[in-house]
Design an enzyme around this catalytic site. Structure first.
Site, short mmCIF file in Angstrom:
data_model
loop_
_atom_site.label_atom_id
_atom_site.label_comp_id
_atom_site.label_asym_id
_atom_site.label_seq_id
_atom_site.Cartn_x
_atom_site.Cartn_y
_atom_site.Cartn_z
CG HIS A 87 -4.08 -1.12 -1.70
ND1 HIS A 87 -4.61 -0.09 -1.92
CD2 HIS A 87 -3.54 -1.61 -0.63
CE1 HIS A 87 -4.40 0.39 -0.64
NE2 HIS A 87 -4.22 -0.39 0.25
CB SER A 139 -0.99 0.00 1.17
OG SER A 139 -0.24 0.05 2.32
CE LYS A 185 -7.39 -0.05 0.85
NZ LYS A 185 -8.31 -0.67 2.09
#
Length: 383
Positions: A206, A178, A236
């Site tokens: 991610h 990240s 996300k």
């Protein structure tokens, strides 16, 4: 820490340029944001596909509230597990190509549940040095022998695995890191897990929505193994909130019975679960958005080539601009803020000492000219 010690400790953090303060967003999430009455171009969100304010997702949530109400009211094992949750879990499992999936309120909760339910005192867990804090906390709370290997160093990991006499072994990694945007060598890690009879636990917070045609890092590499446990967040690229763990039916049944953060937490609002299928459809249809991200990341690499920032450019939406000193990183973030750009300064302990940075998060909603303007300002500061 005693109450009377808190003020002094906070003052020390401030003096060391490590005091965190929240910024209050006064607009929906997106690349154009308003904070404290000021407009900014944001490079600070993990909303990689630009779905957090997508009209179809907003409508799905509204319809979910109308059908299911505001809250779940109970844990999944009481009366909190709705048909909406069940359908979301089935859709998520199909989407990532696994037998079953289990919803969690957050990626943090998912990481704690998986690690602490699979390893204990007589076991060992092997974690990359740059793993997310939630993975590290799960390792610590498991009470297993917690061993950390050098970042993406397969030789070091194999040495640790070969020397271990633990009953159960688990390798824990981020698929996409990240703070740097680089990726774990998942095929080689799975090969080591097979060789040493270990679980491989992958936190793809991610990568989900971005890699593998949106289906994540495991799909990107064509990985399929019962010893591979896959976790991804929905807050996300998916534009919602929460997380899920996917794997074999046997694994998911075990987590239902032994995952403490699952058992002892109120289920997430069913309206959120009801919107998952819409999110997955948007992700599946998002090749144009992913291509935009690919082009923006390539533009970063091109512009940063030959500068002292070049070594951290990645193919993912996360682009790290390493500054070094905390105070300098804060000054650079403030300078960009004055120019209308919101780019966070990330400091220890989130990142290693002397590696404070500006973390650029790209979105499919960014225009190339907007990125170029930001990079111009950054590279001017280097001169």
């Amino acid at each position: 820490m005693r109450l009377q010690d808190l003020s002094a400790a906070l003052n020390e953090l401030d003096a060391n340029h490590r005091l965190r303060r929240r910024a209050t967003l006064e607009s929906p999430q997106g690349v154009d944001i308003v904070i404290e009455g000021q407009s900014y171009l944001s490079f600070a969100s993990n909303d990689y596909l630009g779905l957090a304010d997508h009209p179809a997702l907003v409508r799905a949530l509204q319809q979910g509230v109308e059908r299911w109400g505001a809250g779940s009211g109970a844990s999944h094992l009481l009366t909190g597990h709705s048909e909406a949750h069940q359908r979301a879990e089935e859709a998520l499992a199909r989407f990532v190509g696994r037998e079953a999936a289990l919803l969690f309120g957050s990626g943090y909760a998912a990481n704690l549940a998986v690690i602490t339910s699979l390893v204990g005192r007589d076991d060992a867990v092997f974690a990359d040095k740059l793993n997310h804090t939630s993975l590290n906390d799960g390792c610590l709370l498991s009470r297993a022998d917690f061993q950390r290997f050098r970042h993406n160093d397969l030789e070091h990991l194999e040495q640790l695995l070969a020397a271990s006499r633990a009953c159960t072994k688990l390798i824990a990694v981020d698929a996409v890191y990240s703070m740097d945007g680089d990726e774990a060598p998942l095929p080689a890690l799975l090969a080591l897990a097979e060789r040493y009879d270990a679980w491989l636990y992958v936190d793809d917070a991610h990568g989900f929505g971005v890699l593998g045609g949106g289906r994540g890092s495991a799909v990107e590499h064509g990985l399929a193994s019962e010893r591979l446990i896959y976790m991804a967040t929905l807050g996300k690229a998916a534009g919602l909130a929460g997380a899920f763990v996917a794997g074999s039916r046997l694994l998911v049944e075990w987590l239902v019975n032994r995952g403490r953060t699952y058992i002892f937490s109120t289920a997430q609002p069913p309206a959120l679960a009801a919107a998952v299928e819409t999110s997955l459809r948007l992700i599946a249809e998002g090749d144009d958005r992913r291509e935009r991200l690919r082009q923006l990341a390539a533009r970063c690499r091109e512009r940063l080539a030959g500068t002292h920032f070049a070594g951290r450019a990645s193919r993912t939406p996360i682009q790290a601009i390493i500054i070094g000193e905390d105070a300098h990183a804060i000054r650079q973030a403030e300078r960009l803020k004055q120019q209308g750009y919101w780019v966070p300064a990330i400091r220890p302990p989130t990142v290693p000492e002397n590696s404070a940075r500006l973390r650029i998060s790209l979105s499919a909603q960014h225009e190339p000219a907007q990125l170029d303007a930001l990079l111009d300002l950054l590279l001017q500061a280097q001169d």
